[in-house]
Every structure is written in C-alpha cells, then in structure tokens.
Design a protein around this motif. Structure first.
Motif, mmCIF file in Angstrom:
data_model
loop_
_atom_site.group_PDB
_atom_site.id
_atom_site.type_symbol
_atom_site.label_atom_id
_atom_site.label_comp_id
_atom_site.label_asym_id
_atom_site.label_seq_id
_atom_site.Cartn_x
_atom_site.Cartn_y
_atom_site.Cartn_z
ATOM 1 N N ILE A 39 -4.850 4.781 2.634
ATOM 2 C CA ILE A 39 -4.313 4.032 1.506
ATOM 3 C C ILE A 39 -4.648 4.781 0.223
ATOM 4 O O ILE A 39 -5.821 4.981 -0.111
ATOM 5 N N ASN A 53 -2.899 -6.373 6.521
ATOM 6 C CA ASN A 53 -3.900 -5.584 7.236
ATOM 7 C C ASN A 53 -3.789 -5.789 8.744
ATOM 8 O O ASN A 53 -3.939 -4.845 9.531
ATOM 9 N N ASN A 107 5.583 3.650 1.674
ATOM 10 C CA ASN A 107 5.170 2.372 1.116
ATOM 11 C C ASN A 107 5.132 1.359 2.251
ATOM 12 O O ASN A 107 6.141 1.158 2.947
ATOM 13 N N TYR A 145 0.850 -1.185 0.000
ATOM 14 C CA TYR A 145 0.000 0.000 0.000
ATOM 15 C C TYR A 145 0.889 1.240 0.000
ATOM 16 O O TYR A 145 1.919 1.272 0.691
ATOM 17 N N LYS A 164 -2.470 -10.334 1.900
ATOM 18 C CA LYS A 164 -3.237 -9.105 2.143
ATOM 19 C C LYS A 164 -3.841 -9.108 3.542
ATOM 20 O O LYS A 164 -3.814 -8.092 4.257
ATOM 21 N N ASP A 176 -2.834 4.069 -2.804
ATOM 22 C CA ASP A 176 -2.527 3.233 -3.965
ATOM 23 C C ASP A 176 -2.270 1.817 -3.465
ATOM 24 O O ASP A 176 -1.976 1.597 -2.281
ATOM 25 N N TYR A 177 -2.385 0.864 -4.371
ATOM 26 C CA TYR A 177 -2.266 -0.551 -4.010
ATOM 27 C C TYR A 177 -1.651 -1.312 -5.178
ATOM 28 O O TYR A 177 -2.043 -1.106 -6.332
ATOM 29 N N MET A 206 0.683 4.775 1.510
ATOM 30 C CA MET A 206 -0.172 5.337 2.553
ATOM 31 C C MET A 206 0.222 6.769 2.893
ATOM 32 O O MET A 206 1.407 7.053 3.136
#
Length: 393
Positions: free
Chosen positions: A238, A226, A211, A176, A222, A240-241, A178
């Motif tokens: 977040i 989290n 990042n 992610y 994932k 971008d992913y 962030m």
C-alpha cells in the motif's frame, strides 16, 4: 472592504472548474476558490473516466497531460467467482492533473483562481453572499458574490452554512494505491452480503500499480476492504490511501436559493448505481455556471430565476429516475440469486451477446423460476444500467 465578484465558485474539482469556465465565458466576473494548496490533491477518486465524458467537453484523451492508460474492458465478478463482461472505451487518468487542467481552462476563460483559500463562513448580506475565507498564512479575507456556487463535494460546506438541504444519504468509499498489483480492466467484485449497496474494485494504473477500493453502506468499509484483499490473495504494498463519502440517492431538486446554486456532489449528483461522478459533476458545474452567467446579465439572482438550474438538471439522462429504481432493485439482490445469473452468463460480453449468449439467457429464464419471477424487475433495471454505461464514469 471585501473584494466583489459576480460569481464565486467554491471548490476546484470537476464541478467547480466547469462552473467557473462557463460563468467567466458568460461575462461574469468569477472567483474560483480552492482550500488546498495544490488543486486536485489529495486525490479522492477511482480515477476512471469514459471517452464519452471527455468528448462531451471537447477534452483531449490519449495526448492529454492527465492521461494514464486506456481501458477496454469492464468485468463484474459474482461471489461465486463467475464473471460477466462489457467492452468499454475508457481511461485511467491522473485525477490531480485532470483537475489542474480544468482549473487552468477556467483561468484562461477569465476566472480568478486562488488556492489555499478555505471558506470558513458564508452569509447573505444586501442581496449577495459574503464569504469569509481563511488563507494558508492564517490571514482572513472576505469576498462578496452576487451568486455563490457550492462545488465542495459531498460535504456541501457552503450549503450547510446557508442552511440549505444537502445530500445526507451517503456511502463510504476507501481506496488503496497498491504496488505489485496488476490488471488491465475495470474489475468490480460484488457481494451483496459483505458489501451492502456497494462493491470492491481493482483499477489499473500501470507499472504494476493498481487502485484497490471499496464503496459500501455502513462504517466498516476499511475492515471489509482488508478482508477482500486477504480473501482474493492480493499481495502488494500500500503506497497511498484515501477515504471519503459519496452521495447515493441522486440530485436534490431544490439545489438553488437566492444568490446560491449547489453543483456536483454538493447536489448529490453521483451516479446512484456505481457511484461514479466525474462526467456528471462536470455537467452539473457547466449548467450552474451557464445559469449563473445569464442571471447576472439579467440582473436577477433570485431563487425563482436560478430554478432554471433544477429544470436543466432534470432534463439530462444522469438525473433519470430509472437509475434510482435500478439501484433499489439491484442492491436488493441476494448473493444466491446473483450467482445464478452470473454463472449462466459466465464469460459472456453483455454488449455482444450473440446467439450463444441469448441462448444462455433463454435457458436461465426457462428453467429458473426465480429468474422468471424477477423478469419484470430486471426489465425495469435495464434503462438505468444503459444510462449508467454512458454517464456513470
């Protein structure tokens, strides 16, 4: 009629652009194909690179268009929160701009660079390889190459089409981007139970952006990322992913065939300890381009001639078997074992142990039976870690 080239490179990432640069410099008519409309996007990278990696290719650092910020410290956190450190000379880059810069160098060297060209099929015909390509406008075109270099990353698309061995053992990576998360170092978090054969990370991007990612063996990456963010109380947005896979067992030493070379992650070259790959991929691409250009000049594109690529790959430190040995030993650690080592060295810079650090290591060895039992394995790990510190990113 298909357009004809001496060398076709598929994929304009670090390996592909370097292969195209060397092939074109060596006098081969060279085509570099990229499936995406914008080279380097989407970004699939933690975006760290060392000064070693840039200097090796005479690439600029602080004054480069892809420069993001400088990073001088590496931290490795144990499950118990203790941390060991290392002074480094590294950078965060804008990976898309980095790839675009290298593709521009390939163009300046004489390569024909084409975007929005996705290879749909490849097959041998008349001692060359016919490549069928789907363009962005859905039109189909064909090219022939006396040599095709697969630089498509872990998917190894062209190699699969030609029935070649490809890297099958891979780890999962998710990252992610962030906003609201800050650090000034490369921060690695180890937990051998939660992140098997991997770790989580927080890398700085500046302006209160980082990042935050994970790499691990298994499909729950994932979910575990989290959980890590929640446990570490990382609060941010977040923005971008990205996700993908990374080869985990080092180079395949059967990377060539008649008319064909697999370079970079298509040949599994990512560092097997911490899975970094920029410098290694670029080196692999460089070797592929050099060998291809020489083979074209000699008029011999057979597997036997192209085996020089495998030989050259073996000669570089990034292919040393000690890295796989270090991988095997390190990722077999239990949390309890690593916690003890890390606690004993908490806050110590491994590159500058000094008297205090050495005394801590001696005390650990003297009073910890497990440490004494593991001494031979730890010694075997050292070489792999030393190579990784230079070649790992």
């Amino acid at each position: 009629m298909p357009e004809e080239f001496d060398v076709i490179v598929v994929g304009a990432g670090p390996a592909g652009s370097r292969a195209a640069i060397e092939a074109a410099k060596g006098g081969a008519t060279t085509l570099l194909l990229e499936e995406h409309p914008v080279i380097g996007q989407p970004i699939a990278c933690g975006e760290g690179i060392s000064r070693h990696g840039l200097d090796f290719f005479d690439l600029p650092a602080e004054d480069a268009p892809y420069y993001n910020l400088s990073v001088k410290e590496f931290k490795m956190f144990a499950p118990n929160g203790s941390v060991v450190k290392l002074h480094i000379d590294g950078f965060m880059i804008h990976r898309d701009k980095f790839d675009q810069y290298n593709a521009k160098l390939a163009e300046e060297a004489g390569a024909d660079v084409r975007t929005s060209h996705r290879v749909e099929n490849a097959r041998r015909e008349n001692n060359q390889i016919l490549v069928e390509v789907l363009k962005e406008n859905k039109n189909r075109v064909e090219f022939t190459g006396k040599i095709v270099i697969d630089a498509t990353g872990p998917s190894a698309r062209v190699g699969r089409m030609l029935g070649r061995p490809v890297p099958e053992k891979r780890v999962y990576g998710i990252e992610y981007k962030m906003r609201g998360v800050s650090t000034d170092s490369f921060d690695f978090y180890l937990d051998f139970k939660k992140f098997p054969r991997g770790y989580t990370w927080v890398f700085p991007k500046g302006n209160d952006v980082s990042n935050v990612g994970i790499v691990m063996d298994g499909p729950r990456a994932k979910e575990r990322l989290n959980e890590f963010i929640k446990e570490q109380k990382i609060e941010g947005e977040i923005i971008d992913y990205i996700g993908g896979t990374i080869p985990m067992t080092g180079p395949i030493y059967d990377a060539v065939d008649d008319n064909f070379i697999a370079a970079g992650d298509a040949n599994g070259t990512a560092n097997a300890l911490f899975y970094g790959g920029n410098r290694i991929a670029m080196t692999s691409g460089m070797l592929a381009g050099m060998v291809a250009a020489k083979a074209i000049k000699e008029g011999n594109v057979s597997k036997e001639r192209l085996k020089e690529f495998d030989s050259l790959t073996r000669s570089y430190p990034f292919a040393d078997p000690s890295i796989l040995e270090a991988h095997r030993i390190f990722y077999a650690f239990k949390n309890e074992t690593y916690n003890r080592f890390s606690k004993a060295l908490n806050g110590v810079y491994l590159d500058k142990l000094g008297i205090t650090g050495r005394l801590k290591i001696f005390k650990l060895w003297l009073f910890d039976k497990e440490a004494r039992r593991m001494t031979p394995e730890l010694k075997r790990m050292v070489k792999g870690f030393k190579i990784t510190s230079v070649w790992g990113f």
